[in-house]
Design a protein around this motif. Structure first.
Motif, PDB file in Angstrom:
ATOM      1  N   TRP A  64      26.012  70.834 -56.969  1.00 42.07           N
ATOM      2  CA  TRP A  64      26.784  71.882 -56.312  1.00 42.07           C
ATOM      3  C   TRP A  64      25.794  72.891 -55.742  1.00 42.07           C
ATOM      4  O   TRP A  64      25.179  73.666 -56.488  1.00 42.07           O
ATOM      5  N   LEU A  65      25.622  72.868 -54.423  1.00 40.70           N
ATOM      6  CA  LEU A  65      24.637  73.711 -53.775  1.00 40.70           C
ATOM      7  C   LEU A  65      25.263  75.001 -53.265  1.00 40.70           C
ATOM      8  O   LEU A  65      26.462  75.054 -52.966  1.00 40.70           O
ATOM      9  N   ALA A  66      24.439  76.020 -53.141  1.00 40.17           N
ATOM     10  CA  ALA A  66      24.929  77.337 -52.732  1.00 40.17           C
ATOM     11  C   ALA A  66      25.494  77.331 -51.316  1.00 40.17           C
ATOM     12  O   ALA A  66      26.359  78.152 -50.979  1.00 40.17           O
ATOM     13  N   ASP A  67      25.040  76.401 -50.469  1.00 41.49           N
ATOM     14  CA  ASP A  67      25.538  76.351 -49.090  1.00 41.49           C
ATOM     15  C   ASP A  67      26.820  75.537 -48.952  1.00 41.49           C
ATOM     16  O   ASP A  67      27.289  75.293 -47.840  1.00 41.49           O
ATOM     17  N   GLY A  68      27.373  75.085 -50.099  1.00 42.82           N
ATOM     18  CA  GLY A  68      28.630  74.348 -50.074  1.00 42.82           C
ATOM     19  C   GLY A  68      28.487  72.848 -50.106  1.00 42.82           C
ATOM     20  O   GLY A  68      29.472  72.131 -50.312  1.00 42.82           O
ATOM     21  N   ARG A  69      27.282  72.339 -49.882  1.00 44.08           N
ATOM     22  CA  ARG A  69      27.097  70.880 -49.927  1.00 44.08           C
ATOM     23  C   ARG A  69      27.202  70.370 -51.368  1.00 44.08           C
ATOM     24  O   ARG A  69      26.866  71.086 -52.314  1.00 44.08           O
ATOM     25  N   ARG A  70      27.646  69.109 -51.509  1.00 44.66           N
ATOM     26  CA  ARG A  70      27.804  68.508 -52.831  1.00 44.66           C
ATOM     27  C   ARG A  70      27.283  67.066 -52.799  1.00 44.66           C
ATOM     28  O   ARG A  70      28.051  66.113 -52.914  1.00 44.66           O
ATOM     29  N   PRO A  71      25.981  66.884 -52.631  1.00 44.87           N
ATOM     30  CA  PRO A  71      25.421  65.529 -52.577  1.00 44.87           C
ATOM     31  C   PRO A  71      25.500  64.830 -53.935  1.00 44.87           C
ATOM     32  O   PRO A  71      25.482  65.470 -54.993  1.00 44.87           O
ATOM     33  N   LEU A  72      25.579  63.505 -53.871  1.00 47.24           N
ATOM     34  CA  LEU A  72      25.635  62.675 -55.072  1.00 47.24           C
ATOM     35  C   LEU A  72      24.296  61.958 -55.258  1.00 47.24           C
ATOM     36  O   LEU A  72      23.632  61.586 -54.286  1.00 47.24           O
ATOM     37  N   MET A  73      23.942  61.748 -56.514  1.00 42.52           N
ATOM     38  CA  MET A  73      22.706  61.029 -56.835  1.00 42.52           C
ATOM     39  C   MET A  73      22.995  60.093 -57.996  1.00 42.52           C
ATOM     40  O   MET A  73      23.638  60.483 -58.984  1.00 42.52           O
ATOM     41  N   ARG A  74      22.554  58.853 -57.884  1.00 43.59           N
ATOM     42  CA  ARG A  74      22.787  57.881 -58.949  1.00 43.59           C
ATOM     43  C   ARG A  74      21.837  58.164 -60.109  1.00 43.59           C
ATOM     44  O   ARG A  74      20.630  57.910 -60.027  1.00 43.59           O
ATOM     45  N   ALA A  75      22.364  58.730 -61.180  1.00 40.18           N
ATOM     46  CA  ALA A  75      21.564  59.110 -62.354  1.00 40.18           C
ATOM     47  C   ALA A  75      22.526  59.536 -63.451  1.00 40.18           C
ATOM     48  O   ALA A  75      23.734  59.697 -63.218  1.00 40.18           O
ATOM     49  N   THR A  76      22.011  59.679 -64.652  1.00 43.35           N
ATOM     50  CA  THR A  76      22.815  60.225 -65.745  1.00 43.35           C
ATOM     51  C   THR A  76      22.564  61.723 -65.851  1.00 43.35           C
ATOM     52  O   THR A  76      21.498  62.217 -65.468  1.00 43.35           O
ATOM     53  N   LEU A  77      23.553  62.430 -66.360  1.00 48.72           N
ATOM     54  CA  LEU A  77      23.392  63.868 -66.512  1.00 48.72           C
ATOM     55  C   LEU A  77      22.276  64.188 -67.502  1.00 48.72           C
ATOM     56  O   LEU A  77      21.563  65.189 -67.353  1.00 48.72           O
ATOM     57  N   ALA A  78      22.119  63.336 -68.506  1.00 50.31           N
ATOM     58  CA  ALA A  78      21.052  63.560 -69.490  1.00 50.31           C
ATOM     59  C   ALA A  78      19.680  63.496 -68.842  1.00 50.31           C
ATOM     60  O   ALA A  78      18.778  64.275 -69.173  1.00 50.31           O
ATOM     61  N   ALA A  79      19.497  62.562 -67.899  1.00 51.90           N
ATOM     62  CA  ALA A  79      18.203  62.447 -67.214  1.00 51.90           C
ATOM     63  C   ALA A  79      17.933  63.674 -66.349  1.00 51.90           C
ATOM     64  O   ALA A  79      16.803  64.196 -66.318  1.00 51.90           O
ATOM     65  N   ILE A  80      18.960  64.160 -65.652  1.00 50.53           N
ATOM     66  CA  ILE A  80      18.780  65.359 -64.822  1.00 50.53           C
ATOM     67  C   ILE A  80      18.531  66.576 -65.708  1.00 50.53           C
ATOM     68  O   ILE A  80      17.744  67.468 -65.361  1.00 50.53           O
ATOM     69  N   GLU A  81      19.183  66.620 -66.872  1.00 51.53           N
ATOM     70  CA  GLU A  81      18.983  67.746 -67.787  1.00 51.53           C
ATOM     71  C   GLU A  81      17.523  67.831 -68.223  1.00 51.53           C
ATOM     72  O   GLU A  81      16.946  68.923 -68.297  1.00 51.53           O
ATOM     73  N   VAL A  82      16.909  66.683 -68.499  1.00 56.36           N
ATOM     74  CA  VAL A  82      15.504  66.674 -68.906  1.00 56.36           C
ATOM     75  C   VAL A  82      14.621  67.270 -67.818  1.00 56.36           C
ATOM     76  O   VAL A  82      13.674  68.008 -68.098  1.00 56.36           O
ATOM     77  N   GLU A  83      14.956  66.985 -66.540  1.00 60.10           N
ATOM     78  CA  GLU A  83      14.137  67.482 -65.437  1.00 60.10           C
ATOM     79  C   GLU A  83      14.359  68.964 -65.153  1.00 60.10           C
ATOM     80  O   GLU A  83      13.444  69.666 -64.715  1.00 60.10           O
ATOM     81  N   LEU A  84      15.568  69.459 -65.394  1.00 62.79           N
ATOM     82  CA  LEU A  84      15.900  70.820 -64.966  1.00 62.79           C
ATOM     83  C   LEU A  84      15.974  71.848 -66.099  1.00 62.79           C
ATOM     84  O   LEU A  84      16.047  73.043 -65.825  1.00 62.79           O
ATOM     85  N   GLU A  85      15.958  71.399 -67.366  1.00 58.16           N
ATOM     86  CA  GLU A  85      16.155  72.355 -68.450  1.00 58.16           C
ATOM     87  C   GLU A  85      15.034  73.394 -68.515  1.00 58.16           C
ATOM     88  O   GLU A  85      15.252  74.526 -68.959  1.00 58.16           O
ATOM     89  N   ALA A  86      13.837  73.019 -68.073  1.00 63.59           N
ATOM     90  CA  ALA A  86      12.725  73.968 -68.101  1.00 63.59           C
ATOM     91  C   ALA A  86      12.865  75.051 -67.037  1.00 63.59           C
ATOM     92  O   ALA A  86      12.132  76.034 -67.053  1.00 63.59           O
ATOM     93  N   TYR A  87      13.810  74.864 -66.121  1.00 61.39           N
ATOM     94  CA  TYR A  87      13.990  75.805 -65.017  1.00 61.39           C
ATOM     95  C   TYR A  87      15.265  76.623 -65.152  1.00 61.39           C
ATOM     96  O   TYR A  87      15.819  77.096 -64.165  1.00 61.39           O
ATOM     97  N   GLY A  88      15.734  76.761 -66.374  1.00 60.37           N
ATOM     98  CA  GLY A  88      16.860  77.646 -66.631  1.00 60.37           C
ATOM     99  C   GLY A  88      18.224  77.005 -66.577  1.00 60.37           C
ATOM    100  O   GLY A  88      19.233  77.715 -66.669  1.00 60.37           O
ATOM    101  N   PHE A  89      18.301  75.682 -66.434  1.00 56.66           N
ATOM    102  CA  PHE A  89      19.601  75.017 -66.429  1.00 56.66           C
ATOM    103  C   PHE A  89      20.071  74.781 -67.863  1.00 56.66           C
ATOM    104  O   PHE A  89      19.280  74.423 -68.736  1.00 56.66           O
ATOM    105  N   VAL A  90      21.361  74.988 -68.089  1.00 58.12           N
ATOM    106  CA  VAL A  90      21.934  74.960 -69.431  1.00 58.12           C
ATOM    107  C   VAL A  90      23.082  73.949 -69.472  1.00 58.12           C
ATOM    108  O   VAL A  90      23.916  73.925 -68.556  1.00 58.12           O
ATOM    109  N   ARG A  91      23.106  73.113 -70.505  1.00 58.29           N
ATOM    110  CA  ARG A  91      24.245  72.194 -70.693  1.00 58.29           C
ATOM    111  C   ARG A  91      25.411  73.005 -71.254  1.00 58.29           C
ATOM    112  O   ARG A  91      25.398  73.417 -72.407  1.00 58.29           O
TER     113      ARG A  91
END
Length: 258
Positions: free
Chosen positions: A184-211
């Motif tokens: 969910w992007l700030a400009d309204g776009r909603r691109p899809l990516m083939r991945a699990t949420l757990a995998a994305i969480e590992v990449e983004l948790e260090a940057y302030g993203f919270v489950r």
């Protein structure tokens, strides 16, 4: 190294307790036999520790938060690994016992019908396997370094054949969408990516993203409001985007409030 020491200490303690118990419950057996039985079992278990280590790395308990498909994969991987682990355990310890009895000239070792022995051992091995998975999961989490919150320039979202290079600060939230995740992007776009949420969480948790929910990650830096929904649940406001915050994630609520 810590894992090896914990496994060795646990195996030694179980061996001593079980051998002494067998001696008390079966005074007719020779004193050395329970130590051979329990020692060979513990020795093979230690040799096979690599199997639950691999299965835990491939299917960590964290993935059960990603919906029923992830839970089915988790259960399938670990049930299959436990069955193989138990079979190798039974074959290994029985082979060692036969060798020890032959070397000692103590007569044939008769473990009983193979099927009955496996089923009997599998019930115990299933608990041991689960304990190994829990131990390795805890050790992996303890070894995960604490990283400061960073703001990278961008994050590459692979939307089909396209790569969308989105500034992390412009990603408001990420939600699970079957075999995909939706950004969910700030400009309204909603691109899809083939991945699990757990995998994305590992990449983004260090940057302030919270489950905040089993199906949602939110960007803590873009939260504009928190609205209670009753029964302990909340709604996270990220500008015009609304994301659920489940009462099952109290740490997320504490972080977002802080």
């Amino acid at each position: 190294m810590v894992g090896v020491l914990v496994i060795a200490a646990g195996a030694a303690a179980v061996t001593v307790v079980n051998a002494l118990t067998v001696q008390v419950d079966n005074p007719e057996v020779d004193a050395w036999e329970p130590w051979v039985w329990e020692g060979t079992s513990a020795f093979v278990v230690m040799l096979l520790a690599w199997l639950p280590w691999l299965s835990t790395a491939g299917a960590p308990p964290d993935m059960v938060r990603d919906g029923w498909r992830a839970r089915a994969v988790f259960a399938g991987v670990h049930l299959a690994a436990a069955a193989i682990w138990s079979a190798l355990h039974v074959v290994g310890m029985m082979s060692l016992r036969l060798a020890v009895y032959g070397w000692a000239g103590a007569g044939p070792y008769e473990p009983g019908p193979a099927g009955e022995v496996y089923l009997y051992e599998f019930r115990k091995d299933l608990l041991s396997y689960a304990a190994f998975v829990g131990l390795f999961w805890i050790l992996r989490r303890l070894r995960r370094p604490e990283r400061p919150t960073l703001r990278p320039v961008s994050f590459d979202i692979r939307d089909g054949a396209r790569i969308i290079r989105a500034p992390v600060g412009e990603i408001l939230a990420v939600s699970s969408a079957g075999n995909y995740v939706e950004f969910w992007l700030a400009d309204g776009r909603r691109p899809l990516m083939r991945a699990t949420l757990a995998a994305i969480e590992v990449e983004l948790e260090a940057y302030g993203f919270v489950r905040a929910h089993r199906s949602w990650l939110v960007n803590g830096a873009r939260v504009t409001g928190l609205v209670p929904d009753g029964s302990g649940d909340w709604t996270v406001e990220l500008g015009t985007v609304r994301a659920p915050l489940s009462r099952r994630f109290p740490e997320a609520l504490a972080r977002l409030k802080g």
